[in-house]
Design a protein around this motif. Structure first.
Motif, PDB file in Angstrom:
ATOM      1  N   HIS A  76     -84.791  36.096  11.683  1.00 37.97           N
ATOM      2  CA  HIS A  76     -85.490  35.347  12.724  1.00 37.97           C
ATOM      3  C   HIS A  76     -86.193  36.249  13.743  1.00 37.97           C
ATOM      4  N   LEU A  77     -86.022  37.548  13.651  1.00 35.22           N
ATOM      5  CA  LEU A  77     -86.543  38.469  14.653  1.00 35.22           C
ATOM      6  C   LEU A  77     -87.886  39.069  14.242  1.00 35.22           C
ATOM      7  N   PRO A  78     -88.702  39.420  15.248  1.00 33.73           N
ATOM      8  CA  PRO A  78     -89.931  40.151  14.920  1.00 33.73           C
ATOM      9  C   PRO A  78     -89.572  41.503  14.308  1.00 33.73           C
ATOM     10  N   GLY A  79     -90.376  41.979  13.427  1.00 33.40           N
ATOM     11  CA  GLY A  79     -90.122  43.265  12.781  1.00 33.40           C
ATOM     12  C   GLY A  79     -89.354  43.162  11.480  1.00 33.40           C
ATOM     13  N   THR A  80     -88.865  41.975  11.160  1.00 33.82           N
ATOM     14  CA  THR A  80     -88.091  41.825   9.930  1.00 33.82           C
ATOM     15  C   THR A  80     -88.945  42.077   8.696  1.00 33.82           C
ATOM     16  N   GLY A  81     -90.218  41.754   8.785  1.00 28.47           N
ATOM     17  CA  GLY A  81     -91.108  42.044   7.660  1.00 28.47           C
ATOM     18  C   GLY A  81     -91.145  43.532   7.345  1.00 28.47           C
ATOM     19  N   LEU A  82     -91.098  44.360   8.385  1.00 26.80           N
ATOM     20  CA  LEU A  82     -91.067  45.807   8.174  1.00 26.80           C
ATOM     21  C   LEU A  82     -89.769  46.234   7.489  1.00 26.80           C
ATOM     22  N   VAL A  83     -88.679  45.593   7.856  1.00 27.25           N
ATOM     23  CA  VAL A  83     -87.381  45.907   7.233  1.00 27.25           C
ATOM     24  C   VAL A  83     -87.389  45.498   5.762  1.00 27.25           C
ATOM     25  N   VAL A  84     -87.992  44.363   5.466  1.00 27.99           N
ATOM     26  CA  VAL A  84     -88.097  43.910   4.072  1.00 27.99           C
ATOM     27  C   VAL A  84     -88.926  44.902   3.255  1.00 27.99           C
ATOM     28  N   ILE A  85     -90.025  45.365   3.816  1.00 30.40           N
ATOM     29  CA  ILE A  85     -90.851  46.358   3.113  1.00 30.40           C
ATOM     30  C   ILE A  85     -90.074  47.657   2.945  1.00 30.40           C
ATOM     31  N   ALA A  86     -89.335  48.062   3.977  1.00 27.31           N
ATOM     32  CA  ALA A  86     -88.508  49.271   3.875  1.00 27.31           C
ATOM     33  C   ALA A  86     -87.480  49.113   2.765  1.00 27.31           C
ATOM     34  N   ALA A  87     -86.847  47.949   2.683  1.00 24.36           N
ATOM     35  CA  ALA A  87     -85.870  47.704   1.615  1.00 24.36           C
ATOM     36  C   ALA A  87     -86.551  47.765   0.246  1.00 24.36           C
ATOM     37  N   VAL A 106     -78.415  48.539   0.569  1.00 24.85           N
ATOM     38  CA  VAL A 106     -77.557  47.412   0.965  1.00 24.85           C
ATOM     39  C   VAL A 106     -77.624  47.202   2.479  1.00 24.85           C
ATOM     40  N   LEU A 107     -77.569  48.291   3.234  1.00 25.57           N
ATOM     41  CA  LEU A 107     -77.662  48.174   4.693  1.00 25.57           C
ATOM     42  C   LEU A 107     -79.005  47.573   5.123  1.00 25.57           C
ATOM     43  N   ALA A 108     -80.097  48.052   4.530  1.00 23.28           N
ATOM     44  CA  ALA A 108     -81.422  47.521   4.887  1.00 23.28           C
ATOM     45  C   ALA A 108     -81.540  46.047   4.511  1.00 23.28           C
ATOM     46  N   ALA A 109     -81.010  45.682   3.362  1.00 28.15           N
ATOM     47  CA  ALA A 109     -81.035  44.268   2.957  1.00 28.15           C
ATOM     48  C   ALA A 109     -80.197  43.423   3.915  1.00 28.15           C
ATOM     49  N   GLY A 110     -79.048  43.942   4.318  1.00 23.89           N
ATOM     50  CA  GLY A 110     -78.206  43.228   5.285  1.00 23.89           C
ATOM     51  C   GLY A 110     -78.918  43.032   6.607  1.00 23.89           C
ATOM     52  N   TRP A 111     -79.628  44.065   7.054  1.00 24.47           N
ATOM     53  CA  TRP A 111     -80.400  43.971   8.295  1.00 24.47           C
ATOM     54  C   TRP A 111     -81.483  42.905   8.154  1.00 24.47           C
ATOM     55  N   ALA A 112     -82.172  42.899   7.021  1.00 26.25           N
ATOM     56  CA  ALA A 112     -83.245  41.920   6.810  1.00 26.25           C
ATOM     57  C   ALA A 112     -82.696  40.495   6.838  1.00 26.25           C
ATOM     58  N   VAL A 113     -81.550  40.278   6.225  1.00 25.86           N
ATOM     59  CA  VAL A 113     -80.952  38.941   6.192  1.00 25.86           C
ATOM     60  C   VAL A 113     -80.445  38.555   7.576  1.00 25.86           C
ATOM     61  N   ALA A 114     -79.717  39.462   8.221  1.00 28.42           N
ATOM     62  CA  ALA A 114     -79.127  39.146   9.523  1.00 28.42           C
ATOM     63  C   ALA A 114     -80.175  38.991  10.614  1.00 28.42           C
ATOM     64  N   GLY A 115     -81.290  39.675  10.481  1.00 25.12           N
ATOM     65  CA  GLY A 115     -82.319  39.608  11.512  1.00 25.12           C
ATOM     66  C   GLY A 115     -83.543  38.824  11.102  1.00 25.12           C
ATOM     67  N   MET A 163     -73.526  42.620  16.870  1.00 21.00           N
ATOM     68  CA  MET A 163     -73.279  43.021  15.503  1.00 21.00           C
ATOM     69  C   MET A 163     -74.560  43.497  14.809  1.00 21.00           C
ATOM     70  N   LEU A 164     -75.648  42.761  15.030  1.00 21.04           N
ATOM     71  CA  LEU A 164     -76.919  43.144  14.422  1.00 21.04           C
ATOM     72  C   LEU A 164     -77.366  44.510  14.932  1.00 21.04           C
ATOM     73  N   ASN A 165     -77.163  44.750  16.239  1.00 20.22           N
ATOM     74  CA  ASN A 165     -77.552  46.052  16.780  1.00 20.22           C
ATOM     75  C   ASN A 165     -76.809  47.183  16.089  1.00 20.22           C
ATOM     76  N   ALA A 166     -75.528  47.005  15.851  1.00 17.70           N
ATOM     77  CA  ALA A 166     -74.741  48.032  15.168  1.00 17.70           C
ATOM     78  C   ALA A 166     -75.264  48.248  13.748  1.00 17.70           C
ATOM     79  N   LEU A 167     -75.595  47.155  13.052  1.00 20.85           N
ATOM     80  CA  LEU A 167     -76.139  47.258  11.696  1.00 20.85           C
ATOM     81  C   LEU A 167     -77.474  48.001  11.704  1.00 20.85           C
ATOM     82  N   GLN A 168     -78.313  47.719  12.680  1.00 18.64           N
ATOM     83  CA  GLN A 168     -79.599  48.403  12.783  1.00 18.64           C
ATOM     84  C   GLN A 168     -79.409  49.901  13.002  1.00 18.64           C
ATOM     85  N   VAL A 169     -78.492  50.258  13.879  1.00 20.81           N
ATOM     86  CA  VAL A 169     -78.249  51.674  14.174  1.00 20.81           C
ATOM     87  C   VAL A 169     -77.665  52.375  12.952  1.00 20.81           C
ATOM     88  N   VAL A 170     -76.653  51.777  12.328  1.00 20.44           N
ATOM     89  CA  VAL A 170     -76.021  52.398  11.154  1.00 20.44           C
ATOM     90  C   VAL A 170     -77.038  52.552  10.031  1.00 20.44           C
TER      91      VAL A 170
END
Length: 148
Positions: free
Chosen positions: A74-85, A63-72, A1-8
């Motif tokens: 625990h994963l490396p790279g989440t800090g980058l997603v938070v900054i992107a959001a 919303v998608l980027a925030a969802g990715w940050a929340v769902a992921g 599910m997370l992979n699909a969210l990342q791609v979308v």
């Protein structure tokens, strides 16, 4: 599910970047080369068309980027997603505070009703838009990097 969210999320933001980059560096140059009143009429039409679509695209991307940050979280790279959001939040604020007011005026203009300073207003919109494009390109770059 997370992979699909990342791609979308990545595809959605990437497409938005492509459209906004095209507006900044292709379409507005084409419009500016049109004869007589065509530039202003093309910008007004573009403002109506994209002005109706882009709020959903910008908010949806956030919303998608925030969802990715929340769902992921625990994963490396989440800090980058938070900054992107955070950058996507900046792009929404830039839109609402700087670009939308000019666009709302410009999309109603006709050659008969436009103000004398319409070109200056469009140049101001262009400058703000270049800044917004830089912000969303940075957000997109961070999202792509977070995938690696």
């Amino acid at each position: 599910m997370l992979n699909a969210l990342q791609v979308v999320t990545t595809v959605t933001v990437g497409l938005m970047v492509g459209v906004e980059f095209s507006v900044a560096f292709v379409m507005n140059r084409i419009f500016g080369a049109l004869p007589e009143d065509s530039d202003q009429m093309a910008r007004a039409h573009g403002g109506r068309l994209l002005g109706a679509l882009m709020p959903f695209w910008y908010i949806g991307s956030l919303v998608l980027a925030a969802g990715w940050a929340v769902a992921g979280w625990h994963l490396p790279g989440t800090g980058l997603v938070v900054i992107a959001a955070a950058l996507l939040i900046v792009s929404v604020l830039m839109s609402v505070l700087l670009l939308v007011p000019i666009n709302n005026r410009g999309k109603t203009w006709t050659p008969e009703t436009r103000p004398a300073d319409w070109k200056e207003q469009m140049n101001r919109w262009d400058r703000y838009h270049y800044g917004r494009v830089a912000v969303i390109v940075a957000a997109f770059t961070l999202l792509v990097t977070a995938l690696a």
